[in-house]
Design a protein around this motif. Structure first.
Motif, PDB file in Angstrom:
ATOM      1  N   VAL A  96      -6.318   0.420   9.600  1.00  0.00           N
ATOM      2  CA  VAL A  96      -6.417  -0.313  10.859  1.00  0.00           C
ATOM      3  C   VAL A  96      -7.832  -0.195  11.438  1.00  0.00           C
ATOM      4  N   SER A  97      -8.364   1.036  11.432  1.00  0.00           N
ATOM      5  CA  SER A  97      -9.706   1.175  12.014  1.00  0.00           C
ATOM      6  C   SER A  97     -10.761   0.545  11.109  1.00  0.00           C
ATOM      7  N   LEU A  98     -10.550   0.586   9.787  1.00  0.00           N
ATOM      8  CA  LEU A  98     -11.505  -0.046   8.881  1.00  0.00           C
ATOM      9  C   LEU A  98     -11.474  -1.568   9.041  1.00  0.00           C
ATOM     10  N   LEU A  99     -10.271  -2.121   9.221  1.00  0.00           N
ATOM     11  CA  LEU A  99     -10.136  -3.566   9.434  1.00  0.00           C
ATOM     12  C   LEU A  99     -10.817  -3.969  10.733  1.00  0.00           C
ATOM     13  N   ALA A 100     -10.580  -3.159  11.768  1.00  0.00           N
ATOM     14  CA  ALA A 100     -11.164  -3.464  13.076  1.00  0.00           C
ATOM     15  C   ALA A 100     -12.683  -3.451  12.999  1.00  0.00           C
ATOM     16  N   ALA A 101     -13.230  -2.559  12.148  1.00  0.00           N
ATOM     17  CA  ALA A 101     -14.683  -2.433  12.037  1.00  0.00           C
ATOM     18  C   ALA A 101     -15.258  -3.403  11.012  1.00  0.00           C
TER      19      ALA A 101
ATOM     20  N   MET B 291     -10.318   5.113   1.042  1.00  0.00           N
ATOM     21  CA  MET B 291      -8.897   5.178   0.669  1.00  0.00           C
ATOM     22  C   MET B 291      -8.682   6.154  -0.484  1.00  0.00           C
ATOM     23  N   PHE B 292      -9.591   6.109  -1.453  1.00  0.00           N
ATOM     24  CA  PHE B 292      -9.428   6.969  -2.617  1.00  0.00           C
ATOM     25  C   PHE B 292      -9.537   8.439  -2.217  1.00  0.00           C
ATOM     26  N   VAL B 293     -10.533   8.742  -1.404  1.00  0.00           N
ATOM     27  CA  VAL B 293     -10.733  10.134  -0.990  1.00  0.00           C
ATOM     28  C   VAL B 293      -9.554  10.614  -0.146  1.00  0.00           C
ATOM     29  N   LEU B 294      -9.130   9.756   0.788  1.00  0.00           N
ATOM     30  CA  LEU B 294      -8.031  10.151   1.671  1.00  0.00           C
ATOM     31  C   LEU B 294      -6.763  10.441   0.870  1.00  0.00           C
TER      32      LEU B 294
ATOM     33  N   PRO C 141      -9.694  15.209   8.497  1.00  0.00           N
ATOM     34  CA  PRO C 141      -9.364  14.265   7.418  1.00  0.00           C
ATOM     35  C   PRO C 141      -9.470  14.866   6.021  1.00  0.00           C
ATOM     36  N   HIS C 142     -10.217  15.982   5.864  1.00  0.00           N
ATOM     37  CA  HIS C 142     -10.398  16.539   4.521  1.00  0.00           C
ATOM     38  C   HIS C 142      -9.608  17.821   4.297  1.00  0.00           C
ATOM     39  N   GLN C 143      -8.791  18.210   5.289  1.00  0.00           N
ATOM     40  CA  GLN C 143      -8.107  19.496   5.178  1.00  0.00           C
ATOM     41  C   GLN C 143      -7.052  19.517   4.074  1.00  0.00           C
ATOM     42  N   LEU C 144      -6.249  18.440   3.989  1.00  0.00           N
ATOM     43  CA  LEU C 144      -5.183  18.436   2.983  1.00  0.00           C
ATOM     44  C   LEU C 144      -5.751  18.496   1.579  1.00  0.00           C
ATOM     45  N   ILE C 145      -6.683  17.600   1.279  1.00  0.00           N
ATOM     46  CA  ILE C 145      -7.232  17.582  -0.076  1.00  0.00           C
ATOM     47  C   ILE C 145      -7.977  18.879  -0.352  1.00  0.00           C
ATOM     48  N   GLY C 146      -8.681  19.401   0.653  1.00  0.00           N
ATOM     49  CA  GLY C 146      -9.396  20.668   0.477  1.00  0.00           C
ATOM     50  C   GLY C 146      -8.432  21.788   0.102  1.00  0.00           C
ATOM     51  N   ALA C 147      -7.327  21.883   0.842  1.00  0.00           N
ATOM     52  CA  ALA C 147      -6.354  22.942   0.573  1.00  0.00           C
ATOM     53  C   ALA C 147      -5.726  22.757  -0.811  1.00  0.00           C
ATOM     54  N   ILE C 148      -5.455  21.511  -1.194  1.00  0.00           N
ATOM     55  CA  ILE C 148      -4.826  21.266  -2.502  1.00  0.00           C
ATOM     56  C   ILE C 148      -5.796  21.601  -3.630  1.00  0.00           C
ATOM     57  N   VAL C 149      -7.087  21.325  -3.417  1.00  0.00           N
ATOM     58  CA  VAL C 149      -8.079  21.683  -4.437  1.00  0.00           C
ATOM     59  C   VAL C 149      -8.141  23.212  -4.589  1.00  0.00           C
ATOM     60  N   ILE C 150      -8.138  23.927  -3.457  1.00  0.00           N
ATOM     61  CA  ILE C 150      -8.155  25.396  -3.521  1.00  0.00           C
ATOM     62  C   ILE C 150      -6.947  25.911  -4.301  1.00  0.00           C
ATOM     63  N   VAL C 151      -5.757  25.403  -3.935  1.00  0.00           N
ATOM     64  CA  VAL C 151      -4.530  25.834  -4.606  1.00  0.00           C
ATOM     65  C   VAL C 151      -4.617  25.580  -6.112  1.00  0.00           C
ATOM     66  N   SER C 152      -5.085  24.375  -6.479  1.00  0.00           N
ATOM     67  CA  SER C 152      -5.141  24.030  -7.906  1.00  0.00           C
ATOM     68  C   SER C 152      -6.123  24.928  -8.650  1.00  0.00           C
ATOM     69  N   LEU C 153      -7.276  25.190  -8.029  1.00  0.00           N
ATOM     70  CA  LEU C 153      -8.266  26.047  -8.681  1.00  0.00           C
ATOM     71  C   LEU C 153      -7.707  27.449  -8.904  1.00  0.00           C
ATOM     72  N   VAL C 154      -7.059  27.993  -7.855  1.00  0.00           N
ATOM     73  CA  VAL C 154      -6.507  29.345  -7.998  1.00  0.00           C
ATOM     74  C   VAL C 154      -5.435  29.364  -9.087  1.00  0.00           C
TER      75      VAL C 154
ATOM     76  N   VAL D   2       0.844  -1.196   0.000  1.00  0.00           N
ATOM     77  CA  VAL D   2       0.000   0.000   0.000  1.00  0.00           C
ATOM     78  C   VAL D   2       0.878   1.245   0.000  1.00  0.00           C
ATOM     79  N   TYR D   3       1.788   1.331   0.970  1.00  0.00           N
ATOM     80  CA  TYR D   3       2.732   2.434   1.111  1.00  0.00           C
ATOM     81  C   TYR D   3       2.035   3.789   1.134  1.00  0.00           C
ATOM     82  N   ALA D   4       1.245   3.998   2.173  1.00  0.00           N
ATOM     83  CA  ALA D   4       0.607   5.293   2.386  1.00  0.00           C
ATOM     84  C   ALA D   4       0.375   5.446   3.878  1.00  0.00           C
ATOM     85  N   GLY D   5       0.981   6.471   4.480  1.00  0.00           N
ATOM     86  CA  GLY D   5       0.940   6.605   5.931  1.00  0.00           C
ATOM     87  C   GLY D   5      -0.464   6.737   6.491  1.00  0.00           C
ATOM     88  N   ALA D   6      -1.124   7.829   6.110  1.00  0.00           N
ATOM     89  CA  ALA D   6      -2.463   8.069   6.643  1.00  0.00           C
ATOM     90  C   ALA D   6      -3.403   6.950   6.215  1.00  0.00           C
TER      91      ALA D   6
END
Lengths: 237, 114
Positions: free
Chosen positions: A55-60, A71-74, A201-214, A45-49
């Motif tokens: 782990v929590s998805l497996l547990a649930a 996973m895709f959204v994250l 959980p949505h802050q990084l992607i949100g900020a990157i979307v803003i940056v890309s749009l601008v 997988v090689y993705a930290g977050a």
């Protein structure tokens, strides 16, 4: 002078070992699977977050469709990393698929910030070695954490700040390479807006979307201005 | 035995799905935009996106590593962060700058200085 791949990745070593261990310990203590699944996920997988969320998805015992979407959204920010590396990975041949696979936040940061010589072949080789070393640190961390599990005792609290320090250093390096402050302000502002209005959980992607749009808007304005100039020249000529 | 088999089946499909979803986010741009590397909008993004992303990663993670309650108000991470900036502007040695921030941060967290 170009520093060696190992030297460039040292800060990532200090970040990935403890973070990988954190994942491994979490995996071993929360789940009832063999410990070596933790490093296996580090290899595949090689993705930290992503792995920590796993782990929590497996547990649930989450449904597989839900797992895919989560996973895709994250990890959706990787979409934008690839966009800015299209040219750089051109001609990487057999290494290309691995360079793409290994595109984490930290690897992306190193690959886009480091100084490059004219020799494309050699630079792609260094990119490859950086990516491989980073994943190696991550997998070793996952393995150590998974294997040691509950018995981890040494006090490395706070060592993960190395990754934040790396991001700060690379921001300064980006500024020195570009000699423009605009993208830094844009990134900082986008981060501020995202942190103010979005859950963590949505802050990084949100900020990157803003940056890309601008950046896209800015590109359009720039292009329109160029087009206007050109048509102006034509009427004058 | 049956339960074990089911567990293994679930785990392997889970890992397969996780791998697919993560790899998809990384490879999609290369699949869909491979032939547009010379397009000016791709070049524009390639020029400015990394710097902006670096700044936002630094800010978001700096914010998360800090304690924002009174009386600390983020100083436990902002001071080490400022040290990184100063030392890097001074010597421009990445490892030195990173150590200059990380060691104080560890000391502050472990000693509960704030």
């Amino acid at each position: 002078m170009t520093p060696s791949a190992f030297r460039l990745t040292l800060p990532i070593l200090f970040g990935y070992l403890p973070l990988g261990m954190a994942f491994g310990v979490l995996f071993a203590t929360q789940l009832d699977y063999p410990w070596w699944i933790a490093p296996l996920m580090g290899v595949l997988v090689y993705a930290g977050a992503g792995q920590i969320l796993a782990v929590s998805l497996l547990a649930a015992h989450a449904g597989l469709l839900e797992v895919f979407i989560a996973m895709f959204v994250l990890n959706a920010r990787h979409l934008f990393y690839g966009l800015s590396l299209l040219g750089q990975f051109r001609g990487a041949g057999w290494r290309k698929l691995y360079l793409i696979f290994g595109l984490t936040d930290e690897t992306y940061s190193l690959l886009t910030s480091r100084q490059r010589t004219q020799s494309r072949e050699q630079e792609l080789h260094t990119d490859f070695r950086i990516t491989l070393l980073n994943q190696f640190y991550w997998v070793v961390g996952c393995a150590a954490g998974g294997f040691l599990g509950h018995s981890v005792t040494f006090n490395s609290t706070g060592i993960e700040f190395a990754l934040i320090a790396l991001f700060i250093v690379l921001t300064i390096e980006q500024y020195k390479a570009l000699d423009e402050t605009f993208p830094l302000w844009l990134g900082a502002l986008a981060a501020g807006v995202a942190m103010a209005v979005l859950p963590a959980p949505h802050q990084l992607i949100g900020a990157i979307v803003i940056v890309s749009l601008v950046l896209l808007l800015q590109y359009r304005r720039h292009r329109d201005a160029l087009a206007r100039n050109r048509s102006g020249e034509e009427t004058h000529g | 035995m049956v339960e074990n088999l089911f567990q293994n089946y679930y785990l392997s499909s889970f890992i397969a799905v996780t791998v697919l979803a993560t790899f998809a986010t990384r490879i999609i741009p290369f699949v869909f935009f491979e032939h547009h590397t010379e397009h000016p909008v791709i070049k524009h993004l390639g020029r400015y996106l990394p710097a902006a992303v670096m700044a936002l990663l630094a800010i978001v993670f700096l914010q998360r590593s800090a304690t924002w309650s009174l009386p600390v108000v983020g100083l436990d991470a902002l001071i080490p962060g400022a040290l990184v900036v100063l030392v890097h502007l001074w010597r421009r040695n990445a490892l030195l700058s990173i150590a200059a921030g990380t060691l104080p941060y560890m000391a502050i967290q472990q000693a509960g200085l704030f």
